[in-house]
Motif scaffolding. Sequence first.
Motif, short mmCIF file in Angstrom:
data_model
loop_
_atom_site.label_atom_id
_atom_site.label_comp_id
_atom_site.label_asym_id
_atom_site.label_seq_id
_atom_site.Cartn_x
_atom_site.Cartn_y
_atom_site.Cartn_z
N LEU A 50 0.83 -1.21 0.00
CA LEU A 50 0.00 0.00 0.00
C LEU A 50 0.86 1.25 0.00
CD1 LEU A 50 -2.73 1.45 0.22
CD2 LEU A 50 -2.52 1.28 2.70
N GLU A 53 2.29 2.08 -3.37
CA GLU A 53 1.34 2.61 -4.35
C GLU A 53 0.75 3.95 -3.93
OE1 GLU A 53 0.67 1.34 -7.31
OE2 GLU A 53 2.15 -0.23 -6.93
N ALA A 54 0.48 4.12 -2.62
CA ALA A 54 -0.27 5.29 -2.19
C ALA A 54 0.49 6.20 -1.24
CB ALA A 54 -1.58 4.84 -1.51
N GLY A 55 1.49 5.67 -0.54
CA GLY A 55 2.19 6.46 0.47
C GLY A 55 3.32 7.29 -0.10
N TYR A 65 5.41 7.61 6.58
CA TYR A 65 4.70 7.78 5.30
C TYR A 65 3.47 8.65 5.49
CZ TYR A 65 7.50 3.93 3.43
OH TYR A 65 8.54 3.14 3.01
N VAL A 67 -0.19 9.44 3.67
CA VAL A 67 -1.15 8.88 2.72
C VAL A 67 -2.13 9.99 2.33
CG1 VAL A 67 -2.94 7.14 2.32
CG2 VAL A 67 -0.94 6.57 3.72
N ALA A 70 -7.06 10.90 -0.91
CA ALA A 70 -7.70 10.05 -1.92
C ALA A 70 -7.61 8.57 -1.57
CB ALA A 70 -7.06 10.30 -3.28
N PHE A 71 -6.61 8.19 -0.76
CA PHE A 71 -6.43 6.79 -0.39
C PHE A 71 -6.87 6.51 1.05
CE2 PHE A 71 -3.44 7.49 -3.85
CZ PHE A 71 -3.65 6.38 -4.65
N THR A 74 -8.87 3.25 1.33
CA THR A 74 -8.02 2.08 1.17
C THR A 74 -7.21 1.83 2.44
OG1 THR A 74 -7.81 2.60 -1.18
CG2 THR A 74 -6.24 1.01 -0.28
N LEU A 75 -6.70 2.90 3.03
CA LEU A 75 -5.92 2.78 4.27
C LEU A 75 -6.78 2.21 5.40
CD1 LEU A 75 -3.35 3.32 5.92
CD2 LEU A 75 -4.20 5.63 6.33
#
Length: 207
Positions: A50, A53-55, A65, A67, A70-71, A74-75
Amino acid sequence: YGVVGRITFEKASETLIVHQASDITAEVQRLYCVHHDHGSEDIRGMLTGLMREAGVSIRDAGGVYFVPPAFAGTLAAMCTVVEGIGHNHVFTLPVADVGGAKATLAEVARATLDDEIRALEAELDAFASGGAETRDGTLARRLERFEHLRARVALFSSCLSFKADGLVEKIGGLQEDLRDKLNGRVLEKTVAALPKGAVAIDDLIGF
């Protein structure tokens, strides 16, 4: 041959059914449990996947990190999954302007990003003074790193509310120098590859 055990694997439910128990079938069951359970490597894989891709990390080596919003969904979903495995606890820390924390984070982020830019600049200087010609692919990868840095600068300056004009200007200048160098090499190779008597597009043609 003798039958030492008999096991049926139920694919739909992913379970083993032992019809004739023995020490061997007990070991098969134990190993299957190890295979089926989620261990620390699985959890580490989810977290790093994750973040990859997002952090966005303050340091290039990671550690802390951020985030983007937008994520956030997901988180939250990943936290739920990880906490449902064993007895894990996941904590996320919102960026809040409490007691100067935001200002401190901004200062750390700005200094760290500036260090990374200067490190890349030193690499380029070393390439130029090293004598040996640096590969085009190496320079192109440095361009990609500058783009990644630019994105991180934009994210942190937005989240932590600090002016990043100086950092963006440094990145832009270094990128422009790199592009000029790469474009010059492409033109040199094009001219070198022209047939005898041919002229490059930029050459003057007299009539």
